[in-house]
Each structure stands twice: as structure tokens, then as C-alpha cells.
Scaffold this motif. Structure first.
Motif, PDB file in Angstrom:
ATOM      1  N   CYS A   1       0.884  -1.172   0.000  1.00 37.01           N
ATOM      2  CA  CYS A   1       0.000   0.000   0.000  1.00 37.01           C
ATOM      3  C   CYS A   1       0.919   1.218   0.000  1.00 37.01           C
ATOM      4  CB  CYS A   1      -0.859  -0.001   1.277  1.00 37.01           C
ATOM      5  SG  CYS A   1      -1.847   1.498   1.515  1.00 37.01           S
ATOM      6  N   THR A   2       0.526   2.307  -0.649  1.00 39.70           N
ATOM      7  CA  THR A   2       1.389   3.493  -0.627  1.00 39.70           C
ATOM      8  C   THR A   2       1.465   4.089   0.783  1.00 39.70           C
ATOM      9  OG1 THR A   2      -0.461   4.863  -1.341  1.00 39.70           O
ATOM     10  CG2 THR A   2       1.092   4.130  -3.047  1.00 39.70           C
ATOM     11  N   GLY A   3       0.533   3.694   1.644  1.00 39.41           N
ATOM     12  CA  GLY A   3       0.595   4.133   3.032  1.00 39.41           C
ATOM     13  C   GLY A   3       1.835   3.601   3.730  1.00 39.41           C
ATOM     14  N   ARG A   4       2.488   2.628   3.098  1.00 44.35           N
ATOM     15  CA  ARG A   4       3.709   2.050   3.661  1.00 44.35           C
ATOM     16  C   ARG A   4       4.913   2.985   3.477  1.00 44.35           C
ATOM     17  NH1 ARG A   4       7.376   0.754   5.807  1.00 44.35           N
ATOM     18  NH2 ARG A   4       8.359  -1.251   6.243  1.00 44.35           N
ATOM     19  N   THR A   5       4.806   3.923   2.557  1.00 41.76           N
ATOM     20  CA  THR A   5       5.915   4.864   2.374  1.00 41.76           C
ATOM     21  C   THR A   5       5.964   5.797   3.582  1.00 41.76           C
ATOM     22  OG1 THR A   5       4.506   6.432   1.212  1.00 41.76           O
ATOM     23  CG2 THR A   5       5.793   4.942  -0.154  1.00 41.76           C
ATOM     24  N   ASP A   6       7.142   6.206   3.933  1.00 42.59           N
ATOM     25  CA  ASP A   6       7.234   7.250   4.956  1.00 42.59           C
ATOM     26  C   ASP A   6       8.201   8.317   4.447  1.00 42.59           C
ATOM     27  OD1 ASP A   6       9.835   6.358   5.481  1.00 42.59           O
ATOM     28  OD2 ASP A   6       9.219   5.159   7.197  1.00 42.59           O
ATOM     29  N   LEU A   7       8.347   9.368   5.206  1.00 42.03           N
ATOM     30  CA  LEU A   7       9.198  10.473   4.758  1.00 42.03           C
ATOM     31  C   LEU A   7      10.623   9.979   4.523  1.00 42.03           C
ATOM     32  CD1 LEU A   7       7.935  13.353   7.094  1.00 42.03           C
ATOM     33  CD2 LEU A   7       7.341  12.945   4.706  1.00 42.03           C
TER      34      LEU A   7
ATOM     35  N   LEU B   1      -6.960   4.462  -6.371  1.00 39.78           N
ATOM     36  CA  LEU B   1      -7.845   5.623  -6.483  1.00 39.78           C
ATOM     37  C   LEU B   1      -8.328   6.017  -5.096  1.00 39.78           C
ATOM     38  CD1 LEU B   1      -9.955   4.351  -9.522  1.00 39.78           C
ATOM     39  CD2 LEU B   1      -8.189   6.140  -9.570  1.00 39.78           C
ATOM     40  N   GLU B   2      -8.544   7.299  -4.899  1.00 41.34           N
ATOM     41  CA  GLU B   2      -9.022   7.755  -3.590  1.00 41.34           C
ATOM     42  C   GLU B   2     -10.375   7.086  -3.299  1.00 41.34           C
ATOM     43  OE1 GLU B   2      -8.701  11.924  -2.789  1.00 41.34           O
ATOM     44  OE2 GLU B   2      -6.615  11.984  -3.463  1.00 41.34           O
ATOM     45  N   GLY B   3     -10.489   6.587  -2.073  1.00 40.65           N
ATOM     46  CA  GLY B   3     -11.691   5.843  -1.690  1.00 40.65           C
ATOM     47  C   GLY B   3     -11.588   4.356  -1.990  1.00 40.65           C
ATOM     48  N   ARG B   4     -10.521   3.917  -2.653  1.00 42.48           N
ATOM     49  CA  ARG B   4     -10.360   2.509  -3.038  1.00 42.48           C
ATOM     50  C   ARG B   4      -9.148   1.840  -2.397  1.00 42.48           C
ATOM     51  NH1 ARG B   4     -13.473   0.768  -7.376  1.00 42.48           N
ATOM     52  NH2 ARG B   4     -15.310   2.087  -7.437  1.00 42.48           N
ATOM     53  N   CYS B   5      -8.473   2.527  -1.482  1.00 43.18           N
ATOM     54  CA  CYS B   5      -7.300   1.933  -0.825  1.00 43.18           C
ATOM     55  C   CYS B   5      -7.763   0.721  -0.007  1.00 43.18           C
ATOM     56  CB  CYS B   5      -6.645   2.977   0.081  1.00 43.18           C
ATOM     57  SG  CYS B   5      -5.309   2.334   1.104  1.00 43.18           S
ATOM     58  N   HIS B   6      -7.029  -0.375  -0.144  1.00 42.79           N
ATOM     59  CA  HIS B   6      -7.387  -1.594   0.586  1.00 42.79           C
ATOM     60  C   HIS B   6      -7.194  -1.436   2.088  1.00 42.79           C
ATOM     61  CE1 HIS B   6      -7.542  -4.467  -3.000  1.00 42.79           C
ATOM     62  NE2 HIS B   6      -7.399  -3.249  -3.473  1.00 42.79           N
ATOM     63  N   TYR B   7      -6.480  -0.413   2.475  1.00 42.28           N
ATOM     64  CA  TYR B   7      -6.276  -0.132   3.902  1.00 42.28           C
ATOM     65  C   TYR B   7      -6.957   1.185   4.269  1.00 42.28           C
ATOM     66  CZ  TYR B   7      -3.062  -3.935   3.258  1.00 42.28           C
ATOM     67  OH  TYR B   7      -2.536  -5.165   2.947  1.00 42.28           O
ATOM     68  N   GLN B   8      -8.015   1.474   3.584  1.00 45.79           N
ATOM     69  CA  GLN B   8      -8.886   2.634   3.832  1.00 45.79           C
ATOM     70  C   GLN B   8      -8.271   3.975   3.438  1.00 45.79           C
ATOM     71  OE1 GLN B   8     -12.056   1.901   4.903  1.00 45.79           O
ATOM     72  NE2 GLN B   8     -11.436  -0.237   4.985  1.00 45.79           N
ATOM     73  N   VAL B   9      -7.221   4.362   4.165  1.00 45.06           N
ATOM     74  CA  VAL B   9      -6.696   5.719   3.965  1.00 45.06           C
ATOM     75  C   VAL B   9      -5.183   5.766   3.724  1.00 45.06           C
ATOM     76  CG1 VAL B   9      -8.552   6.900   5.222  1.00 45.06           C
ATOM     77  CG2 VAL B   9      -6.552   6.037   6.473  1.00 45.06           C
ATOM     78  N   GLY B  10      -4.596   4.610   3.402  1.00 49.87           N
ATOM     79  CA  GLY B  10      -3.146   4.593   3.180  1.00 49.87           C
ATOM     80  C   GLY B  10      -2.727   5.567   2.090  1.00 49.87           C
ATOM     81  N   ASN B  11      -3.510   5.620   1.016  1.00 49.06           N
ATOM     82  CA  ASN B  11      -3.142   6.518  -0.088  1.00 49.06           C
ATOM     83  C   ASN B  11      -3.308   7.991   0.303  1.00 49.06           C
ATOM     84  OD1 ASN B  11      -5.898   6.341  -0.058  1.00 49.06           O
ATOM     85  ND2 ASN B  11      -6.142   5.874  -2.242  1.00 49.06           N
ATOM     86  N   LEU B  12      -4.197   8.263   1.236  1.00 46.16           N
ATOM     87  CA  LEU B  12      -4.357   9.655   1.689  1.00 46.16           C
ATOM     88  C   LEU B  12      -3.160  10.058   2.555  1.00 46.16           C
ATOM     89  CD1 LEU B  12      -8.180   9.704   2.525  1.00 46.16           C
ATOM     90  CD2 LEU B  12      -7.021  10.272   0.375  1.00 46.16           C
ATOM     91  N   TYR B  13      -2.679   9.132   3.385  1.00 45.26           N
ATOM     92  CA  TYR B  13      -1.466   9.409   4.162  1.00 45.26           C
ATOM     93  C   TYR B  13      -0.280   9.609   3.221  1.00 45.26           C
ATOM     94  CZ  TYR B  13      -3.805   8.114   8.524  1.00 45.26           C
ATOM     95  OH  TYR B  13      -4.655   8.069   9.601  1.00 45.26           O
ATOM     96  N   ALA B  14      -0.209   8.757   2.188  1.00 48.17           N
ATOM     97  CA  ALA B  14       0.899   8.878   1.222  1.00 48.17           C
ATOM     98  C   ALA B  14       0.856  10.246   0.544  1.00 48.17           C
ATOM     99  CB  ALA B  14       0.808   7.762   0.182  1.00 48.17           C
ATOM    100  N   LYS B  15      -0.333  10.697   0.204  1.00 48.96           N
ATOM    101  CA  LYS B  15      -0.465  12.006  -0.445  1.00 48.96           C
ATOM    102  C   LYS B  15       0.062  13.116   0.470  1.00 48.96           C
ATOM    103  CE  LYS B  15      -4.135  14.819  -2.543  1.00 48.96           C
ATOM    104  NZ  LYS B  15      -5.584  14.844  -2.767  1.00 48.96           N
TER     105      LYS B  15
END
Ligand code: FES
Length: 148
Positions: free
Chosen positions: A44-50, A70-84
Motif C-alpha cells: 500500500c502506498t501508506g507504507r511509504t514514509d518520509l 484511487l481515492e476511496g479505493r485503498c485496501h487499507y482505507q486511507v493509506g493513499n491519503l497518508y501517502a499524499k
């Protein structure tokens, strides 16, 4: 070195549920995207950190792409929003040290969007080619040589 022959180092952190599969689809559909783009699959892109993003630049990346669901489609809910948020933070940091914030970009894509992945990857590569090298790779190599 002319701009056309310059092959930048680009690292693409790709979510395996979407962008990684889209890159695979682009490849199997014989759609071209930059061969010099190094793709790293993540759960998940939420796995990226600074630290991951900064380290990529320190290790010589001229551009870093983060490609998530896509926003709203992350398998971990909000991982892509954290990545953004992290991508935006890195863009600010790049600006503070005098580098173009456009060197880091987040894209959102689904697994079936192979053509879109190729289009966005090519667009990012063209932008990074236009910006040229960061100069950090040479500096890092020089530091290593001086330390040796
Ligand atoms: Fe794809 Fe989170 S699972 S970005």
C-alpha cells in the motif's frame, strides 16, 4: 549531454493492488513507459514514509513517483491519503533546499488502467528530464569518496 539522451533516475513506489498491476498491464499490452523507471512494489502506498522518499533522493533519484489506488479505493482505507500528505511534505522540503517540488508526484490509478499508467509515467519522466539531475547523486558519491 543533451536533454534527449539524459536518462534520469526515477523511482516509482507502486501499490501492488493497483499501480503495480497497472504497470504490468501496460507492459503486457506493449505500451511504452520509461525503462529507466525503477518500480518498487509496496502492499500500500501508506507504507511509504518520509524517510523512504528522502532516501530515494539521497541515493540519486532525480524524481520519485508514488502511485496508489484511487481515492476511496485503498485496501487499507486511507493509506493513499497518508501517502499524499507525505508526498506534499516532501515537495515542501525539496522546495526548501532549492529543488523543484515537481520532482515528487502522487498519482492514483486502478489495476485496469495500464494505458493511463503509461501516460502518467511518461509525462512524469518528461518533466524530470526537463528539470535535469538533482546534483545530489554526484554530491553523495563525492562524500563517499572523501570518506574512503
Ligand atoms: Fe493501494 Fe493503499 S492499498 S494505496
Amino acid at each position: 549531454m543533451s536533454e534527449t539522451s539524459y536518462e534520469p533516475n526515477i523511482v516509482a513506489f507502486c501499490c501492488m493492488h493497483c499501480a503495480y498491476a497497472a504497470a504490468d498491464l501496460a507492459g503486457s499490452s506493449r505500451l511504452q513507459y520509461p525503462p529507466f523507471m525503477k518500480i518498487i512494489a509496496l502492499p500500500c502506498t501508506g507504507r511509504t514514509d518520509l524517510g523512504h522518499l528522502l532516501r530515494a533522493f539521497e541515493d540519486g533519484a532525480d524524481g520519485v513517483l508514488v502511485a496508489g489506488c484511487l481515492e476511496g479505493r485503498c485496501h487499507y482505507q486511507v493509506g493513499n491519503l497518508y501517502a499524499k500528505q507525505r508526498v506534499n511534505r516532501i515537495a515542501d522540503l525539496l522546495k526548501q533546499i532549492g529543488l523543484a517540488p515537481e520532482r515528487v508526484r502522487m498519482i492514483n490509478i486502478s489495476a485496469g488502467m495500464g494505458a493511463k499508467f503509461a501516460e502518467l509515467a511518461n509525462e512524469f519522466a518528461r518533466d524530470i528530464q526537463a528539470l535535469g539531475p538533482t546534483g545530489l547523486r554526484k554530491a553523495a558519491a563525492g562524500d563517499a569518496a572523501n570518506a574512503a
